[in-house]
Write a protein that holds these residues in place. Structure first.
Motif, PDB file in Angstrom:
ATOM      1  N   ALA A 161       0.831  -1.212   0.000  1.00 32.22           N
ATOM      2  CA  ALA A 161       0.000   0.000   0.000  1.00 32.22           C
ATOM      3  C   ALA A 161       0.863   1.258   0.000  1.00 32.22           C
ATOM      4  CB  ALA A 161      -0.923  -0.013   1.214  1.00 32.22           C
ATOM      5  N   LEU A 162       1.948   1.231   0.747  1.00 35.39           N
ATOM      6  CA  LEU A 162       2.829   2.401   0.817  1.00 35.39           C
ATOM      7  C   LEU A 162       3.587   2.625  -0.490  1.00 35.39           C
ATOM      8  CD1 LEU A 162       4.188   1.758   4.413  1.00 35.39           C
ATOM      9  CD2 LEU A 162       2.874   3.771   3.717  1.00 35.39           C
ATOM     10  N   ALA A 163       3.878   1.560  -1.206  1.00 38.57           N
ATOM     11  CA  ALA A 163       4.665   1.671  -2.441  1.00 38.57           C
ATOM     12  C   ALA A 163       3.807   1.950  -3.666  1.00 38.57           C
ATOM     13  CB  ALA A 163       5.459   0.383  -2.656  1.00 38.57           C
ATOM     14  N   ARG A 164       2.490   1.782  -3.531  1.00 34.78           N
ATOM     15  CA  ARG A 164       1.608   1.904  -4.691  1.00 34.78           C
ATOM     16  C   ARG A 164       1.628   3.332  -5.247  1.00 34.78           C
ATOM     17  NH1 ARG A 164      -3.145   0.182  -2.363  1.00 34.78           N
ATOM     18  NH2 ARG A 164      -2.289  -1.930  -2.455  1.00 34.78           N
ATOM     19  N   THR A 165       1.737   3.457  -6.547  1.00 38.86           N
ATOM     20  CA  THR A 165       1.712   4.767  -7.203  1.00 38.86           C
ATOM     21  C   THR A 165       0.735   4.704  -8.380  1.00 38.86           C
ATOM     22  OG1 THR A 165       3.620   4.140  -8.581  1.00 38.86           O
ATOM     23  CG2 THR A 165       4.069   5.384  -6.545  1.00 38.86           C
ATOM     24  N   PRO A 166       0.167   5.840  -8.789  1.00 40.17           N
ATOM     25  CA  PRO A 166       0.324   7.150  -8.143  1.00 40.17           C
ATOM     26  C   PRO A 166      -0.446   7.212  -6.834  1.00 40.17           C
ATOM     27  CG  PRO A 166      -1.274   7.286  -9.913  1.00 40.17           C
ATOM     28  CD  PRO A 166      -0.715   5.904  -9.972  1.00 40.17           C
ATOM     29  N   ARG A 167       0.050   8.021  -5.893  1.00 37.47           N
ATOM     30  CA  ARG A 167      -0.646   8.194  -4.624  1.00 37.47           C
ATOM     31  C   ARG A 167      -1.571   9.394  -4.697  1.00 37.47           C
ATOM     32  NH1 ARG A 167       4.450   7.212  -2.153  1.00 37.47           N
ATOM     33  NH2 ARG A 167       4.704   9.436  -1.693  1.00 37.47           N
ATOM     34  N   THR A 168      -2.640   9.313  -3.920  1.00 30.98           N
ATOM     35  CA  THR A 168      -3.583  10.432  -3.858  1.00 30.98           C
ATOM     36  C   THR A 168      -3.486  11.188  -2.540  1.00 30.98           C
ATOM     37  OG1 THR A 168      -5.315   8.959  -2.999  1.00 30.98           O
ATOM     38  CG2 THR A 168      -5.201   9.261  -5.392  1.00 30.98           C
ATOM     39  N   ALA A 169      -2.562  10.764  -1.673  1.00 37.50           N
ATOM     40  CA  ALA A 169      -2.388  11.427  -0.381  1.00 37.50           C
ATOM     41  C   ALA A 169      -0.979  11.141   0.123  1.00 37.50           C
ATOM     42  CB  ALA A 169      -3.427  10.936   0.625  1.00 37.50           C
ATOM     43  N   PRO A 170      -0.426  12.040   0.925  1.00 41.23           N
ATOM     44  CA  PRO A 170       0.953  11.869   1.398  1.00 41.23           C
ATOM     45  C   PRO A 170       1.138  10.679   2.333  1.00 41.23           C
ATOM     46  CG  PRO A 170       0.225  14.152   1.646  1.00 41.23           C
ATOM     47  CD  PRO A 170      -0.986  13.336   1.328  1.00 41.23           C
ATOM     48  N   VAL A 171       2.399  10.309   2.490  1.00 44.99           N
ATOM     49  CA  VAL A 171       2.842   9.397   3.542  1.00 44.99           C
ATOM     50  C   VAL A 171       3.490  10.244   4.633  1.00 44.99           C
ATOM     51  CG1 VAL A 171       4.472   7.561   4.151  1.00 44.99           C
ATOM     52  CG2 VAL A 171       3.200   7.440   1.998  1.00 44.99           C
ATOM     53  N   VAL A 172       3.156   9.968   5.877  1.00 42.59           N
ATOM     54  CA  VAL A 172       3.763  10.658   7.016  1.00 42.59           C
ATOM     55  C   VAL A 172       4.885   9.787   7.564  1.00 42.59           C
ATOM     56  CG1 VAL A 172       3.391  11.491   9.376  1.00 42.59           C
ATOM     57  CG2 VAL A 172       1.650  11.884   7.615  1.00 42.59           C
ATOM     58  N   VAL A 173       6.057  10.371   7.762  1.00 40.08           N
ATOM     59  CA  VAL A 173       7.192   9.658   8.335  1.00 40.08           C
ATOM     60  C   VAL A 173       7.561  10.299   9.675  1.00 40.08           C
ATOM     61  CG1 VAL A 173       9.633   9.054   8.067  1.00 40.08           C
ATOM     62  CG2 VAL A 173       8.106   8.999   6.081  1.00 40.08           C
ATOM     63  N   SER A 224       4.352  28.951   1.721  1.00 41.38           N
ATOM     64  CA  SER A 224       4.751  29.363   0.374  1.00 41.38           C
ATOM     65  C   SER A 224       4.781  28.190  -0.601  1.00 41.38           C
ATOM     66  CB  SER A 224       6.128  30.026   0.419  1.00 41.38           C
ATOM     67  OG  SER A 224       7.131  29.073   0.762  1.00 41.38           O
ATOM     68  N   LEU A 225       4.456  27.006  -0.128  1.00 38.64           N
ATOM     69  CA  LEU A 225       4.577  25.801  -0.936  1.00 38.64           C
ATOM     70  C   LEU A 225       3.222  25.121  -1.134  1.00 38.64           C
ATOM     71  CD1 LEU A 225       7.628  24.218   0.913  1.00 38.64           C
ATOM     72  CD2 LEU A 225       7.709  25.490  -1.237  1.00 38.64           C
ATOM     73  N   LYS A 226       3.099  24.405  -2.220  1.00 41.01           N
ATOM     74  CA  LYS A 226       1.971  23.500  -2.428  1.00 41.01           C
ATOM     75  C   LYS A 226       2.510  22.087  -2.292  1.00 41.01           C
ATOM     76  CE  LYS A 226      -1.508  22.032  -5.808  1.00 41.01           C
ATOM     77  NZ  LYS A 226      -2.625  21.993  -4.840  1.00 41.01           N
ATOM     78  N   LEU A 227       1.975  21.342  -1.350  1.00 39.79           N
ATOM     79  CA  LEU A 227       2.445  19.979  -1.126  1.00 39.79           C
ATOM     80  C   LEU A 227       1.743  19.036  -2.092  1.00 39.79           C
ATOM     81  CD1 LEU A 227       2.415  19.891   2.783  1.00 39.79           C
ATOM     82  CD2 LEU A 227       4.378  20.296   1.264  1.00 39.79           C
ATOM     83  N   PRO A 228       2.498  18.265  -2.860  1.00 48.78           N
ATOM     84  CA  PRO A 228       1.870  17.352  -3.826  1.00 48.78           C
ATOM     85  C   PRO A 228       1.268  16.135  -3.125  1.00 48.78           C
ATOM     86  CG  PRO A 228       4.247  17.065  -3.847  1.00 48.78           C
ATOM     87  CD  PRO A 228       3.971  18.231  -2.930  1.00 48.78           C
ATOM     88  N   ASP A 229       0.370  15.468  -3.819  1.00 54.40           N
ATOM     89  CA  ASP A 229      -0.294  14.301  -3.238  1.00 54.40           C
ATOM     90  C   ASP A 229       0.676  13.170  -2.947  1.00 54.40           C
ATOM     91  OD1 ASP A 229      -2.668  15.665  -3.461  1.00 54.40           O
ATOM     92  OD2 ASP A 229      -3.371  14.582  -5.232  1.00 54.40           O
ATOM     93  N   ASP A 230       1.776  13.088  -3.700  1.00 56.47           N
ATOM     94  CA  ASP A 230       2.726  11.994  -3.473  1.00 56.47           C
ATOM     95  C   ASP A 230       3.853  12.389  -2.524  1.00 56.47           C
ATOM     96  OD1 ASP A 230       4.089  13.736  -5.141  1.00 56.47           O
ATOM     97  OD2 ASP A 230       4.888  12.163  -6.450  1.00 56.47           O
ATOM     98  N   ALA A 231       3.644  13.469  -1.763  1.00 58.23           N
ATOM     99  CA  ALA A 231       4.679  13.924  -0.837  1.00 58.23           C
ATOM    100  C   ALA A 231       4.925  12.893   0.256  1.00 58.23           C
ATOM    101  CB  ALA A 231       4.274  15.256  -0.205  1.00 58.23           C
TER     102      ALA A 231
END
Length: 260
Positions: free
Chosen positions: A108-120, A196-203
């Motif tokens: 699930a974590l490796a699946r792309t494209p992602r529609t939401a970020p992963v939190v580390v 000042s940034l836009k965070l992408p969905d795959d962040a």
């Protein structure tokens, strides 16, 4: 063991609990069980000292899981339940769930494209903070939460803090070198203002430990260092607060609606 057999033989339910407790995830309290059931957890056993009270809570707060709870709940005397679950939740109910496989979470974590970020969470130390972060990440629909270092994100105290929402997102421990693909935005006081940034969905949103901040390995992996707005002379935010602020900033760029 079906409900009729278990209700007729609470001692058998206790023996079953002891037989699987060490390899299962403890769901401590009504809300943890409610969330686990909603998000598809396999829950083989639930014990309570007051079936009527738990089912009344379900009628009031979670009618969608009421039938599932009714089929699961086995009543045992309060003192015997507390012998199995010493820190029993005030709702007087606990359950055991099957932990999702590591392979499934990594997929699930490796699946792309992602529609939401992963939190580390980079080498977190506080179990309660880690649980609160998982609860936040699930609420925002994050792809998952990854911890580095020695903390087990499935520790009972973390699960308690996450209110059963480990089952609503992928939760795993990984090495920095194994982190999921995607641009790494690491939170750091010296970084660029996140506004000042836009965070992408795959962040991949990385947060340092409560005590020492980002590790050198994680900092070296970062594509962007970003900071949260903070009044001068205030040293830091709580870890869960920082994660919530970053995820809200990400979500603010998305259209409103279910799952957004």
């Amino acid at each position: 063991m079906n409900r009729t057999d278990a209700t007729a033989d609470p001692g058998g339910a206790e023996r079953a609990w002891r037989g699987i407790a060490e390899t299962s995830v403890l769901l401590d309290g009504f809300h943890a069980i409610k969330h686990a059931l909603r998000f598809g957890a396999s829950v083989p056993l639930a014990l309570t000292s007051d079936r009527a009270a738990v089912l009344a809570l379900a009628d009031e707060l979670a009618p969608d899981v009421r039938d599932a709870l009714d089929a699961l709940l086995v009543r045992v005397p309060d003192e015997r339940l507390r012998a199995l679950v010493p820190r029993l939740h005030p709702t007087a109910v606990a359950a055991l769930a099957v932990r999702p496989s590591r392979a499934a979470n990594l997929e699930a974590l490796a699946r792309t494209p992602r529609t939401a970020p992963v939190v580390v969470l980079d080498d977190p130390r506080n179990l309660g903070n880690a649980g609160a972060v998982i609860r936040l990440a699930a609420g925002f629909g994050a792809t998952g939460v990854v911890t580095t270092g020695t903390l087990d994100p499935w520790h009972p105290t973390v699960v308690r803090g996450g209110a059963g929402l480990h089952f609503a997102t992928a939760v795993e421990r990984m090495d920095v070198a194994e982190l999921p693909h995607g641009p790494v935005f690491a939170l750091d006081a010296e970084g660029e203002d996140i506004r000042s940034l836009k965070l992408p969905d795959d962040a991949v949103l990385a947060f340092g430990s409560e005590r020492s901040g980002l590790s050198e390995r994680l900092r070296a992996r970062a594509d962007h260092l970003v900071s949260l707005p903070m009044r001068p002379q205030v040293s830091s935010y709580n870890l869960a607060t920082s994660v919530g602020m970053a995820l809200f900033h990400w979500s603010a760029g998305r259209p409103p609606g279910p799952g957004a």
